[in-house]
Design an enzyme around this catalytic site. Structure first.
Site, PDB file in Angstrom:
ATOM      1  N   THR A  60      34.267  10.499  24.064  1.00  0.00           N
ATOM      2  CA  THR A  60      34.506  11.862  24.523  1.00  0.00           C
ATOM      3  C   THR A  60      33.174  12.576  24.766  1.00  0.00           C
ATOM      4  O   THR A  60      32.148  12.232  24.175  1.00  0.00           O
ATOM      5  CB  THR A  60      35.349  12.663  23.519  1.00  0.00           C
ATOM      6  OG1 THR A  60      34.590  12.897  22.317  1.00  0.00           O
ATOM      7  CG2 THR A  60      36.629  11.920  23.173  1.00  0.00           C
ATOM      8  N   GLY A  61      33.210  13.565  25.650  1.00  0.00           N
ATOM      9  CA  GLY A  61      31.986  14.298  25.967  1.00  0.00           C
ATOM     10  C   GLY A  61      30.897  13.380  26.465  1.00  0.00           C
ATOM     11  O   GLY A  61      29.724  13.519  26.080  1.00  0.00           O
ATOM     12  N   SER A  62      31.266  12.432  27.341  1.00  0.00           N
ATOM     13  CA  SER A  62      30.323  11.371  27.715  1.00  0.00           C
ATOM     14  C   SER A  62      29.734  11.521  29.108  1.00  0.00           C
ATOM     15  O   SER A  62      29.114  10.593  29.620  1.00  0.00           O
ATOM     16  CB  SER A  62      31.010  10.007  27.587  1.00  0.00           C
ATOM     17  OG  SER A  62      32.310  10.019  28.138  1.00  0.00           O
ATOM     18  N   ILE A  67      24.256  12.695  24.403  1.00  0.00           N
ATOM     19  CA  ILE A  67      24.488  11.567  23.501  1.00  0.00           C
ATOM     20  C   ILE A  67      25.671  10.739  23.967  1.00  0.00           C
ATOM     21  O   ILE A  67      25.650   9.504  23.907  1.00  0.00           O
ATOM     22  CB  ILE A  67      24.719  12.082  22.061  1.00  0.00           C
ATOM     23  CG1 ILE A  67      23.416  12.667  21.486  1.00  0.00           C
ATOM     24  CG2 ILE A  67      25.220  10.949  21.168  1.00  0.00           C
ATOM     25  CD1 ILE A  67      23.596  13.348  20.135  1.00  0.00           C
ATOM     26  N   GLY A  68      26.724  11.409  24.452  1.00  0.00           N
ATOM     27  CA  GLY A  68      27.907  10.684  24.897  1.00  0.00           C
ATOM     28  C   GLY A  68      27.620   9.745  26.049  1.00  0.00           C
ATOM     29  O   GLY A  68      28.087   8.599  26.066  1.00  0.00           O
ATOM     30  N   SER A  89      26.664  15.989  12.109  1.00  0.00           N
ATOM     31  CA  SER A  89      25.308  16.502  12.319  1.00  0.00           C
ATOM     32  C   SER A  89      24.621  16.649  10.971  1.00  0.00           C
ATOM     33  O   SER A  89      25.285  16.779   9.934  1.00  0.00           O
ATOM     34  CB  SER A  89      25.368  17.870  13.009  1.00  0.00           C
ATOM     35  OG  SER A  89      24.112  18.522  12.975  1.00  0.00           O
ATOM     36  N   TYR A 100      28.834  26.477  13.837  1.00  0.00           N
ATOM     37  CA  TYR A 100      28.626  25.079  14.234  1.00  0.00           C
ATOM     38  C   TYR A 100      28.497  24.196  12.992  1.00  0.00           C
ATOM     39  O   TYR A 100      29.139  23.140  12.896  1.00  0.00           O
ATOM     40  CB  TYR A 100      27.356  24.976  15.077  1.00  0.00           C
ATOM     41  CG  TYR A 100      26.872  23.566  15.319  1.00  0.00           C
ATOM     42  CD1 TYR A 100      27.422  22.777  16.327  1.00  0.00           C
ATOM     43  CD2 TYR A 100      25.847  23.013  14.546  1.00  0.00           C
ATOM     44  CE1 TYR A 100      26.981  21.482  16.550  1.00  0.00           C
ATOM     45  CE2 TYR A 100      25.394  21.719  14.757  1.00  0.00           C
ATOM     46  CZ  TYR A 100      25.971  20.961  15.761  1.00  0.00           C
ATOM     47  OH  TYR A 100      25.532  19.676  15.978  1.00  0.00           O
TER      48      TYR A 100
END
Length: 259
Positions: free
Chosen positions: A13-15, A19-20, A138, A151
């Site tokens: 996801t979020g790629s 980083i994704g 994180s 966050y």
């Protein structure tokens, strides 16, 4: 190193960026098939075009901050061999100015996306007895950042979610682990520092140097982590059947702890 990922079906996801995208490239290099996800059709198409020379890649634009977006991605992806819950957002804001809407927006994207997608794939993984889920937390989940409390709290929750889910896999070859990157030089971070440079009239390099010297003095590497460095750890963990329920740090030594 041979990670035994050839022919595996990977959902990241979020790629489309950051980083994704680096993670998608890493899995493709290992011979896996990758399903991309981003917020817009344009960014998914751009990522697919860039990564397609590396192997078999498909993708779907979906807002994973919503249940509808998660359902659409699940319908598109089916049951992958590996799920990487990478999508996430951050913002710098004084605590007193963080609204309820801000809190819920961060929780929906940073945590509930992982909850919804894992709920969709974990039963099938358990039924067949194999699979891997890697959640992106994180270092802020262990060492909360006062300028990004909302966050940080979502990332603490991600670590707790990871261990709880791992407990459900006992006696199977399904694994659930978390990766804890430190400050990583992604497009979003670059845009933030560029904006800060414009606001203050200071060179970006100077701001970055002072950030580690003053804001992250415990960092042992005194630099941003590279997306590719995080990606390699994600792929390794996803291929390691004896690793389960763990939180892996790749934060340059910011957290002053031996564990």
């Amino acid at each position: 190193m041979e990670l035994d990922l050839k022919g595996k079906r990977i959902l990241v996801t979020g790629s489309a960026l950051g980083i994704g995208r680096a993670t998608a490239a890493c899995f493709l290099a290992e011979g896996a098939e990758v399903i991309l996800n981003g917020l817009t059709e344009a960014e998914v198409a751009a990522a697919r075009e860039a990564l397609s020379p590396l192997g078999t890649v498909s993708g779907l634009a979906a807002d994973l901050g919503t249940a509808e977006g998660a359902d659409a991605l699940l319908a598109f992806a089916g049951t992958p061999d590996v799920l990487v819950n990478n999508v996430g957002i951050f913002s710098v804001k004084p605590f007193a100015e963080i609204t309820d809407a801000d809190w819920m927006h961060h929780f929906n994207i940073n945590l509930m996306s992982a909850v919804r997608l894992t709920r969709g794939v974990l039963p099938a993984m358990l039924a067949r007895g194999t699979g891997a889920i890697v959640n992106l937390a994180s270092e802020a989940g262990v060492k909360p950042l006062p300028q990004m409390i909302h966050y940080s709290v979502t990332k603490t929750a991600m670590i707790g979610l990871t261990r709880g889910l791992a407990e459900l896999t006992k006696g199977t070859a399904v694994t659930v682990n978390a990766v804890l990157p430190g400050p990583t030089w992604t497009e979003g971070v670059e845009a933030y520092f560029d904006g800060l440079a414009r606001e203050t009239g200071r060179p970006v390099d100077t701001i970055i140097e002072s950030y580690f010297r003053e804001g992250e003095p415990t960092s042992l590497i005194q630099r941003f982590v590279k997306p590719e460095e995080v990606a390699r750890m994600i792929a390794f963990i996803a291929s390691s059947p004896a690793s389960n329920g763990a939180a892996y740090r790749i934060e340059g030594g910011i957290i002053r702890s031996i564990l």
